[in-house]
Scaffold this active site. Structure first.
Site, PDB file in Angstrom:
ATOM      1  CG  LEU A  94      -0.961   7.292   2.140  1.00 54.43           C
ATOM      2  CD1 LEU A  94      -0.424   8.359   3.062  1.00 54.43           C
ATOM      3  CD2 LEU A  94      -0.204   7.272   0.835  1.00 54.43           C
ATOM      4  CD  GLU A 111       3.098   1.325   2.021  1.00 53.95           C
ATOM      5  OE1 GLU A 111       3.388   2.457   1.570  1.00 53.95           O
ATOM      6  OE2 GLU A 111       2.591   1.148   3.153  1.00 53.95           O
ATOM      7  CD  GLN A 139       4.949   7.815  -2.560  1.00 57.66           C
ATOM      8  OE1 GLN A 139       5.096   8.215  -1.403  1.00 57.66           O
ATOM      9  NE2 GLN A 139       3.921   8.173  -3.307  1.00 57.66           N
ATOM     10  N   PRO A 142       5.792  -3.270   5.165  1.00 52.14           N
ATOM     11  CG  PRO A 142       4.697  -1.319   5.846  1.00 52.14           C
ATOM     12  CD  PRO A 142       5.874  -1.801   5.039  1.00 52.14           C
ATOM     13  CG  HIS A 159      12.312   8.268   1.963  1.00 44.40           C
ATOM     14  ND1 HIS A 159      11.951   8.277   3.287  1.00 44.40           N
ATOM     15  CD2 HIS A 159      11.287   8.858   1.291  1.00 44.40           C
ATOM     16  CE1 HIS A 159      10.771   8.859   3.418  1.00 44.40           C
ATOM     17  NE2 HIS A 159      10.345   9.220   2.222  1.00 44.40           N
TER      18      HIS A 159
END
Length: 322
Positions: A58, A60, A82, A89, A129
């Site tokens: 995890l 980026e 995702q 980042p 999100h």
């Protein structure tokens, strides 16, 4: 041709492109064993192995930094972020390295990497999100940006991005991953970057949109008591200026729709181009229907944030009455 959803079309593109070119590989969080959080990479690990469908940590920035090294070694990596805001980042890598290396090497090195991610709201998701970050990438020199709105273009634009010698960011409208279906050509299918699509012809006003706002523009066109042309720009960079200016010359009035916040959004760039190059064709001001200059709100009020059919219709009526 098969009738597929957008996420099925993306998966079809991956299977086709990884089979066609052994230098293509997919990497990202949960893309392998889990097949991706949206199942866009389902079946790739089983068919092509863990070296070409790679589950990453995890991280980026690490994903994109690794992709830079893979490009230098002759690969064509496709990175999945995702969710839209999870990509922030890796902006340092994108701006500082990815967009500059072809220039730095005097064209001796190509960086054929793809960064793809679901974007936008409408799915009642939590914070980070559901952003619409396209302008960050469009503003980065050396990076191309595509946003499909149909299953056929989801497959065709991803294929074009994978085959392109330069970095391409592909933003996929997560709202329509499974709610929108359409015919998708079998086998190899490429939608050239830099070509807009006239969704429907019209004579009174042009509604310009991309990604998840294209269905909103179509619904607004249906609700108007006027003839509305809907233009899907499809590729934000390179932009099909010719199609944009031709539609503006045809109708004389333009409304631009974007989900992202208003200030310095992509709609402002389109409006500036129209002001510079279509001023003698316009019969009214170019109006924008956008998100607001606030963080994407929580699900209880997100419907008030996303441009609605009613807001687009109102803008069209105002410019028609000008």
């Amino acid at each position: 041709m098969a009738e597929l959803s957008i996420v099925e079309a993306i998966n079809d593109a991956f299977h086709t492109e990884l089979e066609r070119d052994p230098s293509v590989l997919v990497m990202g969080e949960d893309v392998g064993r889990a097949g991706g959080v949206f199942r866009a990479t389902a079946g790739l690990r089983e068919r092509f192995g863990p070296d070409r469908c790679v589950d990453t940590p995890l991280a980026e920035a690490g994903i994109l930094g690794t992709a830079v090294g893979l490009c230098m070694a002759g690969f064509r990596p496709v990175c999945e972020m995702q969710y839209d805001a999870f990509s922030y980042p890796c902006l340092d890598q994108l701006i500082t390295h990815v967009g500059r290396y072809r220039w730095r090497t005097g064209g001796k090195m190509a960086f054929p990497l793809v960064v793809r991610m679901p974007y936008g709201g409408g799915v009642k998701a939590p914070e980070l999100h559901d952003d619409s970050p396209e302008t960050y990438y469009v503003h980065t020199p050396g990076v191309k940006v595509a946003v499909p709105s149909t299953p056929a273009d989801a497959k065709g634009l991803l294929a074009a991005a994978i085959r392109d010698p330069d970095p391409v960011v592909v933003l996929e409208p997560k709202l329509h991953y499974r709610t929108l279906r359409g015919e998708v050509p079998d086998g190899e299918h490429v939608t050239p970057l830099g070509q807009a699509r006239v969704v429907r012809e019209g004579s009174d006003v042009t509604i310009v949109a991309y990604g998840s706002m294209v269905p909103v523009a179509e619904a607004a066109a249906d609700a108007l008591d006027a003839s509305a042309e809907v233009l899907d720009v499809r590729t934000l960079k390179p932009l099909d200026e010719e199609a944009l200016l031709a539609s503006a010359a045809k109708t004389g009035r333009v409304v631009i729709v974007q989900e992202a916040p208003r200030t310095c959004g992509y709609a402002a760039e389109l409006a500036a181009i129209l002001a510079e190059k279509a001023i003698l064709d316009l019969q009214g001001p170019v109006l924008r229907v956008t998100g607001y200059d606030v963080p994407y709100p929580y699900w209880q009020i997100e419907d008030a944030y996303v441009p609605s059919v009613e807001r687009v219709v109102d803008a069209c009526r105002r410019v028609l009455e000008f």
